[in-house]
Design a protein around this motif. Structure first.
Motif, PDB file in Angstrom:
ATOM      1  N   GLN A   1      37.254  35.667  30.011  1.00 27.13           N
ATOM      2  CA  GLN A   1      36.675  37.013  29.875  1.00 27.13           C
ATOM      3  C   GLN A   1      35.572  37.250  30.913  1.00 27.13           C
ATOM      4  N   ILE A   2      34.799  36.231  31.211  1.00 31.00           N
ATOM      5  CA  ILE A   2      33.756  36.366  32.242  1.00 31.00           C
ATOM      6  C   ILE A   2      34.397  36.686  33.585  1.00 31.00           C
ATOM      7  N   VAL A   3      35.474  35.957  33.930  1.00 36.39           N
ATOM      8  CA  VAL A   3      36.180  36.227  35.176  1.00 36.39           C
ATOM      9  C   VAL A   3      36.720  37.658  35.163  1.00 36.39           C
TER      10      VAL A   3
ATOM     11  N   ALA B   1      47.941  39.349  33.521  1.00 33.34           N
ATOM     12  CA  ALA B   1      46.662  39.244  34.234  1.00 33.34           C
ATOM     13  C   ALA B   1      46.759  38.228  35.365  1.00 33.34           C
ATOM     14  N   LEU B   2      46.067  38.519  36.454  1.00 33.84           N
ATOM     15  CA  LEU B   2      45.820  37.567  37.536  1.00 33.84           C
ATOM     16  C   LEU B   2      44.522  38.021  38.186  1.00 33.84           C
ATOM     17  N   PHE B   3      43.458  37.273  37.932  1.00 33.80           N
ATOM     18  CA  PHE B   3      42.134  37.664  38.404  1.00 33.80           C
ATOM     19  C   PHE B   3      41.343  36.454  38.885  1.00 33.80           C
ATOM     20  N   LEU B   4      40.483  36.704  39.855  1.00 31.60           N
ATOM     21  CA  LEU B   4      39.559  35.697  40.399  1.00 31.60           C
ATOM     22  C   LEU B   4      38.155  36.266  40.406  1.00 31.60           C
ATOM     23  N   LYS B   5      37.182  35.377  40.280  1.00 31.85           N
ATOM     24  CA  LYS B   5      35.817  35.819  40.539  1.00 31.85           C
ATOM     25  C   LYS B   5      35.751  36.248  42.001  1.00 31.85           C
ATOM     26  N   PRO B   6      35.091  37.360  42.298  1.00 29.31           N
ATOM     27  CA  PRO B   6      35.101  37.897  43.661  1.00 29.31           C
ATOM     28  C   PRO B   6      34.710  36.904  44.753  1.00 29.31           C
ATOM     29  N   LYS B   7      33.760  36.040  44.491  1.00 33.36           N
ATOM     30  CA  LYS B   7      33.328  35.127  45.569  1.00 33.36           C
ATOM     31  C   LYS B   7      34.371  34.061  45.894  1.00 33.36           C
ATOM     32  N   PHE B   8      35.437  33.961  45.082  1.00 35.73           N
ATOM     33  CA  PHE B   8      36.488  32.972  45.335  1.00 35.73           C
ATOM     34  C   PHE B   8      37.774  33.607  45.865  1.00 35.73           C
ATOM     35  N   GLU B   9      37.732  34.915  46.169  1.00 36.96           N
ATOM     36  CA  GLU B   9      38.887  35.590  46.742  1.00 36.96           C
ATOM     37  C   GLU B   9      39.091  35.139  48.187  1.00 36.96           C
ATOM     38  N   LYS B  10      40.320  35.338  48.679  1.00 40.28           N
ATOM     39  CA  LYS B  10      40.694  35.044  50.069  1.00 40.28           C
ATOM     40  C   LYS B  10      40.626  33.559  50.393  1.00 40.28           C
ATOM     41  N   LYS B  11      40.864  32.695  49.405  1.00 39.12           N
ATOM     42  CA  LYS B  11      40.855  31.254  49.622  1.00 39.12           C
ATOM     43  C   LYS B  11      42.188  30.606  49.223  1.00 39.12           C
ATOM     44  N   GLY B  12      43.181  31.417  48.866  1.00 40.52           N
ATOM     45  CA  GLY B  12      44.485  30.900  48.478  1.00 40.52           C
ATOM     46  C   GLY B  12      44.617  30.570  46.996  1.00 40.52           C
TER      47      GLY B  12
END
Length: 148
Positions: free
Chosen positions: A15-17, A71-82
């Motif tokens: 939920q935090i993510v 759902a498919l979600f990442l914390k924003p600071k971990f985007e663009k890392k594969g």
């Protein structure tokens, strides 16, 4: 960094993510409850998390009942890392091992998510409601996708 199946104990961090994202945000975070998450990862389908130093930084959940990527979600600071691609591929490999039915998802127009799904081989088939584009992936399209 590890990708593993989601457990009920992970829901608070999931939920935090989900509530940390800057695109495809929930108009009301209370619309997706902890109970909803539990039902989707234990009864309706399965989920996976990406964990780094005991922190969940991304997750993916697929619904076998509605043949839908829930759902498919990442914390924003971990985007663009594969990481999104790893979660995506893990989820779809499992999904197509369970069923050969096409799977669908909806995502907001003109977002990075839309570009992600197009690049991953999804086919746009129209709209889902008035604010989302609807994508589908067939089993044969998945098999033809490089690096699946």
């Amino acid at each position: 960094m590890i990708i593993r199946e989601a457990k009920v104990d992970d829901i608070k961090q999931i939920q935090i993510v989900r509530n940390s994202v800057t695109e495809n945000t929930l108009s009301n975070p209370d619309l997706v409850t902890d109970n909803d998450c539990e039902v989707f990862i234990t009864l309706r389908g399965k989920g996976w998390v990406c964990e780094l130093d005991n922190e969940i930084i991304g997750f993916a959940i697929v619904d076998l009942q509605e043949n839908n990527i829930w759902a498919l979600f990442l914390k924003p600071k971990f985007e663009k890392k594969g990481i999104g691609q790893l979660l995506h591929n893990t989820m779809l490999n499992w999904y197509f091992a369970q069923t050969k039915e096409k799977v669908w998802l909806g995502t907001a127009f003109n977002t990075r998510a839309e570009k992600f799904y197009r690049k991953a081989g999804w086919t746009a088939v129209g709209t889902h409601g008035s604010k989302e584009i609807k994508f589908e992936m067939t089993y044969s399209d998945w098999l033809a996708t490089p690096n699946h």
